[in-house]
Design a protein around this motif. Structure first.
Motif, PDB file in Angstrom:
ATOM      1  N   SER A 190       0.822  -1.195   0.000  1.00 36.77           N
ATOM      2  CA  SER A 190       0.000   0.000   0.000  1.00 36.77           C
ATOM      3  C   SER A 190       0.864   1.256   0.000  1.00 36.77           C
ATOM      4  O   SER A 190       0.579   2.214  -0.715  1.00 36.77           O
ATOM      5  CB  SER A 190      -0.929  -0.007   1.210  1.00 36.77           C
ATOM      6  N   ILE A 191       1.917   1.240   0.767  1.00 40.37           N
ATOM      7  CA  ILE A 191       2.798   2.403   0.821  1.00 40.37           C
ATOM      8  C   ILE A 191       3.580   2.540  -0.476  1.00 40.37           C
ATOM      9  O   ILE A 191       3.766   3.647  -0.989  1.00 40.37           O
ATOM     10  CB  ILE A 191       3.728   2.319   2.044  1.00 40.37           C
ATOM     11  N   ARG A 192       4.002   1.421  -1.053  1.00 40.14           N
ATOM     12  CA  ARG A 192       4.688   1.479  -2.346  1.00 40.14           C
ATOM     13  C   ARG A 192       3.768   2.041  -3.418  1.00 40.14           C
ATOM     14  O   ARG A 192       4.175   2.860  -4.236  1.00 40.14           O
ATOM     15  CB  ARG A 192       5.198   0.101  -2.749  1.00 40.14           C
ATOM     16  N   SER A 193       2.525   1.620  -3.411  1.00 35.66           N
ATOM     17  CA  SER A 193       1.560   2.135  -4.388  1.00 35.66           C
ATOM     18  C   SER A 193       1.306   3.616  -4.175  1.00 35.66           C
ATOM     19  O   SER A 193       1.138   4.372  -5.134  1.00 35.66           O
ATOM     20  CB  SER A 193       0.255   1.361  -4.289  1.00 35.66           C
ATOM     21  N   TRP A 218     -14.815   1.079  -5.913  1.00 34.76           N
ATOM     22  CA  TRP A 218     -13.712   1.702  -5.196  1.00 34.76           C
ATOM     23  C   TRP A 218     -13.690   1.166  -3.774  1.00 34.76           C
ATOM     24  O   TRP A 218     -14.684   0.637  -3.270  1.00 34.76           O
ATOM     25  CB  TRP A 218     -13.831   3.223  -5.194  1.00 34.76           C
ATOM     26  N   GLN A 219     -12.527   1.317  -3.144  1.00 36.90           N
ATOM     27  CA  GLN A 219     -12.361   0.871  -1.765  1.00 36.90           C
ATOM     28  C   GLN A 219     -11.362   1.792  -1.076  1.00 36.90           C
ATOM     29  O   GLN A 219     -10.268   2.033  -1.593  1.00 36.90           O
ATOM     30  CB  GLN A 219     -11.862  -0.568  -1.721  1.00 36.90           C
ATOM     31  N   GLN A 220     -11.739   2.308   0.079  1.00 39.70           N
ATOM     32  CA  GLN A 220     -10.843   3.165   0.835  1.00 39.70           C
ATOM     33  C   GLN A 220      -9.765   2.315   1.493  1.00 39.70           C
ATOM     34  O   GLN A 220     -10.039   1.227   1.994  1.00 39.70           O
ATOM     35  CB  GLN A 220     -11.628   3.931   1.897  1.00 39.70           C
ATOM     36  N   THR A 221      -8.528   2.805   1.488  1.00 34.81           N
ATOM     37  CA  THR A 221      -7.433   2.112   2.156  1.00 34.81           C
ATOM     38  C   THR A 221      -7.136   2.819   3.479  1.00 34.81           C
ATOM     39  O   THR A 221      -7.691   3.876   3.770  1.00 34.81           O
ATOM     40  CB  THR A 221      -6.164   2.103   1.285  1.00 34.81           C
ATOM     41  N   ASN A 222      -6.254   2.244   4.250  1.00 37.74           N
ATOM     42  CA  ASN A 222      -5.854   2.856   5.521  1.00 37.74           C
ATOM     43  C   ASN A 222      -4.697   3.822   5.354  1.00 37.74           C
ATOM     44  O   ASN A 222      -4.257   4.422   6.322  1.00 37.74           O
ATOM     45  CB  ASN A 222      -5.451   1.764   6.517  1.00 37.74           C
ATOM     46  N   THR A 223      -4.216   3.985   4.141  1.00 34.21           N
ATOM     47  CA  THR A 223      -3.087   4.863   3.880  1.00 34.21           C
ATOM     48  C   THR A 223      -3.583   6.292   3.681  1.00 34.21           C
ATOM     49  O   THR A 223      -4.548   6.525   2.969  1.00 34.21           O
ATOM     50  CB  THR A 223      -2.325   4.396   2.624  1.00 34.21           C
ATOM     51  N   ARG A 224      -2.894   7.223   4.337  1.00 36.01           N
ATOM     52  CA  ARG A 224      -3.252   8.633   4.241  1.00 36.01           C
ATOM     53  C   ARG A 224      -2.067   9.451   3.778  1.00 36.01           C
ATOM     54  O   ARG A 224      -0.920   9.063   3.960  1.00 36.01           O
ATOM     55  CB  ARG A 224      -3.709   9.158   5.601  1.00 36.01           C
ATOM     56  N   TYR A 225      -2.357  10.596   3.195  1.00 35.83           N
ATOM     57  CA  TYR A 225      -1.345  11.574   2.831  1.00 35.83           C
ATOM     58  C   TYR A 225      -1.892  12.914   3.290  1.00 35.83           C
ATOM     59  O   TYR A 225      -2.803  13.474   2.667  1.00 35.83           O
ATOM     60  CB  TYR A 225      -1.092  11.557   1.323  1.00 35.83           C
ATOM     61  N   ASN A 260      -5.859  13.609   3.442  1.00 33.61           N
ATOM     62  CA  ASN A 260      -6.521  12.893   2.349  1.00 33.61           C
ATOM     63  C   ASN A 260      -6.278  11.390   2.457  1.00 33.61           C
ATOM     64  O   ASN A 260      -5.273  10.949   3.006  1.00 33.61           O
ATOM     65  CB  ASN A 260      -6.018  13.411   1.012  1.00 33.61           C
ATOM     66  N   TYR A 261      -7.196  10.624   1.896  1.00 30.96           N
ATOM     67  CA  TYR A 261      -7.127   9.163   1.938  1.00 30.96           C
ATOM     68  C   TYR A 261      -6.835   8.612   0.550  1.00 30.96           C
ATOM     69  O   TYR A 261      -7.323   9.131  -0.448  1.00 30.96           O
ATOM     70  CB  TYR A 261      -8.460   8.576   2.414  1.00 30.96           C
ATOM     71  N   PHE A 262      -6.077   7.530   0.524  1.00 31.09           N
ATOM     72  CA  PHE A 262      -5.872   6.808  -0.720  1.00 31.09           C
ATOM     73  C   PHE A 262      -7.013   5.826  -0.906  1.00 31.09           C
ATOM     74  O   PHE A 262      -7.447   5.173   0.032  1.00 31.09           O
ATOM     75  CB  PHE A 262      -4.538   6.052  -0.720  1.00 31.09           C
ATOM     76  N   PHE A 263      -7.489   5.745  -2.140  1.00 35.04           N
ATOM     77  CA  PHE A 263      -8.540   4.808  -2.523  1.00 35.04           C
ATOM     78  C   PHE A 263      -8.001   3.908  -3.618  1.00 35.04           C
ATOM     79  O   PHE A 263      -7.196   4.338  -4.441  1.00 35.04           O
ATOM     80  CB  PHE A 263      -9.770   5.559  -3.069  1.00 35.04           C
TER      81      PHE A 263
END
Length: 118
Positions: free
Chosen positions: A25-28, A50-57, A60-63
């Motif tokens: 997830s972090i690599r993506s 779509w699906q929300q991930t637990n990764t944030r920036y 904002n959230y990564f989907f």
């Protein structure tokens, strides 16, 4: 005594960074953030799901955005960064622009019409 304290701290730091590096997830997410710098072709498609991930920036959230390309047989997935206030606007059939590069690099460049960017 100093070596006895330093070795566990170094071990914890090494384990922390090696586990973070292994996360897909972090690599993506890193690949998404560098999407403007790598070469590739832009394709137009529509969101299937779509699906929300637990990764944030930041806030904002990564989907993970799922869509079909021209072949219409394989469901592809790409990362997109969505603001919390824009999450409710995602829907099936929404037009997207996707950049596809070498080494299976794929990222969402734009969601929605030209006037609505996320």
């Amino acid at each position: 005594m100093l070596i006895g304290i330093a070795i566990p701290i170094i071990f914890i730091v090494v384990v922390f960074f090696s586990s973070r590096r292994a996360s897909t997830s972090i690599r993506s997410a890193r690949m998404f953030l560098k999407r403007n710098s790598w070469p590739g072709e832009i394709h137009q498609s529509r969101i299937e799901s779509w699906q929300q991930t637990n990764t944030r920036y930041g806030n904002n959230y990564f989907f993970d955005i799922y869509f079909y390309l021209d072949d219409m047989q394989k469901l592809h997935a790409a990362k997109a960064l969505i603001e919390p206030g824009q999450m409710h606007l995602l829907r099936k059939g929404l037009p997207i622009s996707v950049k596809i590069g070498k080494k299976d690099r794929i990222a969402v460049m734009q969601i929605g019409s030209e006037t609505t960017q996320y």
